[in-house]
Design an enzyme around this catalytic site. Structure first.
Site, short mmCIF file in Angstrom:
data_model
loop_
_atom_site.label_atom_id
_atom_site.label_comp_id
_atom_site.label_asym_id
_atom_site.label_seq_id
_atom_site.Cartn_x
_atom_site.Cartn_y
_atom_site.Cartn_z
N ASP A 5 -11.99 -4.86 -4.82
CA ASP A 5 -12.57 -3.53 -4.60
C ASP A 5 -11.84 -2.44 -5.39
O ASP A 5 -12.34 -1.33 -5.52
CB ASP A 5 -12.54 -3.18 -3.10
CG ASP A 5 -13.61 -3.97 -2.35
OD1 ASP A 5 -14.72 -4.13 -2.90
OD2 ASP A 5 -13.33 -4.44 -1.23
N ARG A 32 -0.58 9.08 -10.09
CA ARG A 32 -0.61 7.88 -9.24
C ARG A 32 0.05 6.69 -9.92
O ARG A 32 0.70 5.87 -9.27
CB ARG A 32 -2.05 7.55 -8.86
CG ARG A 32 -2.69 8.56 -7.93
CD ARG A 32 -4.16 8.22 -7.67
NE ARG A 32 -4.30 6.89 -7.11
CZ ARG A 32 -4.19 6.61 -5.80
NH1 ARG A 32 -3.96 7.58 -4.93
NH2 ARG A 32 -4.32 5.38 -5.37
N ARG A 83 -11.91 2.07 -8.60
CA ARG A 83 -11.05 3.24 -8.88
C ARG A 83 -11.33 3.79 -10.28
O ARG A 83 -11.92 3.10 -11.12
CB ARG A 83 -9.58 2.82 -8.77
CG ARG A 83 -9.25 2.45 -7.34
CD ARG A 83 -7.77 2.28 -7.15
NE ARG A 83 -7.51 2.01 -5.75
CZ ARG A 83 -6.34 2.10 -5.15
NH1 ARG A 83 -5.29 2.45 -5.85
NH2 ARG A 83 -6.21 1.85 -3.88
N HIS A 101 2.66 3.48 -8.89
CA HIS A 101 2.50 2.04 -9.13
C HIS A 101 3.71 1.47 -9.87
O HIS A 101 4.16 0.36 -9.60
CB HIS A 101 1.22 1.77 -9.93
CG HIS A 101 -0.04 2.11 -9.16
ND1 HIS A 101 -0.25 1.71 -7.86
CD2 HIS A 101 -1.15 2.82 -9.50
CE1 HIS A 101 -1.43 2.15 -7.44
NE2 HIS A 101 -1.99 2.83 -8.42
N LEU A 119 11.30 -20.25 -4.85
CA LEU A 119 10.34 -19.37 -4.18
C LEU A 119 9.02 -19.53 -4.92
O LEU A 119 8.99 -19.61 -6.15
CB LEU A 119 10.80 -17.90 -4.28
CG LEU A 119 9.82 -16.85 -3.75
CD1 LEU A 119 9.73 -16.88 -2.23
CD2 LEU A 119 10.23 -15.44 -4.20
N ASP A 149 0.83 -1.21 0.00
CA ASP A 149 0.00 0.00 0.00
C ASP A 149 0.87 1.27 0.00
O ASP A 149 1.99 1.26 0.51
CB ASP A 149 -0.91 -0.02 1.24
CG ASP A 149 -2.07 0.95 1.10
OD1 ASP A 149 -2.34 1.41 -0.04
OD2 ASP A 149 -2.70 1.26 2.12
N GLY A 150 0.32 2.33 -0.56
CA GLY A 150 1.00 3.63 -0.46
C GLY A 150 1.56 4.16 -1.77
O GLY A 150 2.16 5.24 -1.79
N ASN A 151 1.36 3.41 -2.87
CA ASN A 151 1.90 3.88 -4.15
C ASN A 151 1.33 5.24 -4.54
O ASN A 151 2.05 6.13 -5.00
CB ASN A 151 1.55 2.90 -5.28
CG ASN A 151 2.20 1.55 -5.10
OD1 ASN A 151 3.13 1.42 -4.32
ND2 ASN A 151 1.71 0.55 -5.82
N GLY A 152 0.01 5.37 -4.37
CA GLY A 152 -0.66 6.62 -4.77
C GLY A 152 -0.17 7.80 -3.96
O GLY A 152 0.16 8.86 -4.50
N ARG A 153 -0.12 7.62 -2.63
CA ARG A 153 0.34 8.72 -1.78
C ARG A 153 1.80 9.06 -2.03
O ARG A 153 2.20 10.21 -2.00
CB ARG A 153 0.11 8.36 -0.29
CG ARG A 153 -1.32 8.58 0.14
CD ARG A 153 -1.60 7.92 1.46
NE ARG A 153 -1.64 6.46 1.30
CZ ARG A 153 -1.43 5.61 2.30
NH1 ARG A 153 -1.16 6.05 3.50
NH2 ARG A 153 -1.50 4.32 2.08
C1 FPP Z 1 -1.79 0.30 -3.34
O1 FPP Z 1 -1.40 1.60 -3.54
C2 FPP Z 1 -1.28 -0.61 -4.31
C3 FPP Z 1 -2.04 -1.24 -5.24
C4 FPP Z 1 -3.41 -0.93 -5.63
C5 FPP Z 1 -1.43 -2.37 -5.92
C6 FPP Z 1 -0.50 -1.95 -6.98
C7 FPP Z 1 0.75 -2.67 -6.80
C8 FPP Z 1 1.71 -2.58 -7.69
C9 FPP Z 1 1.59 -1.82 -8.94
C10 FPP Z 1 2.91 -3.37 -7.50
C11 FPP Z 1 2.73 -4.55 -8.39
C12 FPP Z 1 3.72 -5.54 -8.11
C13 FPP Z 1 4.01 -6.52 -8.96
C14 FPP Z 1 4.88 -7.61 -8.53
C15 FPP Z 1 3.52 -6.54 -10.34
P1 FPP Z 1 -2.55 2.65 -3.44
O2 FPP Z 1 -2.85 3.10 -4.81
O3 FPP Z 1 -3.70 2.09 -2.69
O4 FPP Z 1 -1.84 3.75 -2.60
P2 FPP Z 1 -2.55 4.85 -1.71
O5 FPP Z 1 -3.14 4.12 -0.54
O6 FPP Z 1 -1.40 5.68 -1.33
O7 FPP Z 1 -3.54 5.56 -2.57
#
Ligand code: FPP
Length: 248
Positions: free
Chosen positions: A68, A34, A72, A38, A132, A21-25
């Site tokens: 869910d 955003r 988005r 990712h 793995l 979690d946290g990619n967007g922020r």
């Molecule tokens: C949450 O960030 C993350 C996701 C919705 C999943 C996305 C994950 C990736 C792109 C990594 C993928 C990894 C592989 C191995 C392909 P968020 O958008 O909910 O962040 P926020 O809470 O800050 O908005």
């Protein structure tokens, strides 16, 4: 049921599950779209996959897209689907070379066809890997999986242990053991419908760091903390449960 030597070997190593979690922020804090977050999230995932076997991890389950997440905005969903597809297409050969077996868990019927095809190809290409087991949860809802498994399995009366075993099989999980340690990056402290069945006795660790900044050192720290914990699975600690040491 007999366990294969691979299953036995896998079950001796840890199953770690991560909510990335946290990619967007992370992106918003830098004035980036955003999707840039990712993309950095994929890089972080790659580093963690590389580090995992050396840290005693046999199964790594990453939450890439929850059921869910369809709620988005369309461009973000499309971008994520494209990112996942290109990850699978680009990395399948490298995963096989590094002895990583890939499985997708979750629903496939709603995924774009190119992503589905890339997943099947990557699964086939890595099927023989033993170092793995990397499970990517895509269009995943644990509650939905439990409900579907129960619906398939509720028939006739079977002993409850048999029912539980059959339900576990129907639930799938691509032959993975229970989760030992569940980590969530990004500062929130919830499970968000991830691996509810197999996390019954998982140790939980919530990390403030946003996923794109999550590094192998964070994983190593989480494992150090995990190894210091006393896992009792509902029983008493050994010293207390031994009659000779029990106080009366
Ligand atoms: C949450 O960030 C993350 C996701 C919705 C999943 C996305 C994950 C990736 C792109 C990594 C993928 C990894 C592989 C191995 C392909 P968020 O958008 O909910 O962040 P926020 O809470 O800050 O908005």
């Amino acid at each position: 049921m007999m366990q294969s030597s691979f299953d036995q070997e896998t079950s001796r190593r840890l199953h770690v599950a991560i909510v990335m979690d946290g990619n967007g922020r992370w992106a918003e804090a830098r004035g980036l779209p955003r999707l840039a977050g990712h993309r950095r999230g994929v890089r972080a995932a790659r580093r963690i996959v590389e580090a995992a076997p050396g840290l005693g991890i046999g199964t790594l389950t990453l939450f890439a897209f929850s059921s869910d997440n369809w709620k988005r905005p369309r461009p973000e969903v499309d971008g994520l689907m494209a990112l996942l597809g290109s990850f699978l297409r680009r990395e399948a050969a490298a995963l096989a070379t590094h002895d990583v077996r890939l499985s997708l868990i979750g629903r496939r019927d709603r995924l774009p066809l190119p992503l589905r095809a890339a997943a099947t190809r990557a699964e086939n290409e890595t099927a023989g890997a033993r170092g793995l087991h990397l499970r990517l949860a895509v269009d995943y809802s644990a509650r939905d999986m439990i409900l579907r498994a129960a619906r398939r399995r509720v028939s006739g009366s079977v002993p409850s242990e048999t029912f539980a075993a059959r339900l576990g099989q129907a639930y799938g999980g691509a032959g993975a053991p229970d989760v030992d340690l569940l980590i969530r990056a990004g500062g929130e402290q919830r499970l968000s419908d991830f691996l509810l069945w197999e996390s019954a006795y998982a140790e939980l660790r919530f990390v403030a760091r946003m996923w794109p900044d999550f590094a192998p050192a964070d994983l190593a720290a989480a494992l150090d903390d995990f190894h210091a914990r006393d896992r009792r699975f509902g029983a008493l600690p050994l010293a207390v449960s031994t009659p000779s040491t029990r106080s009366r």
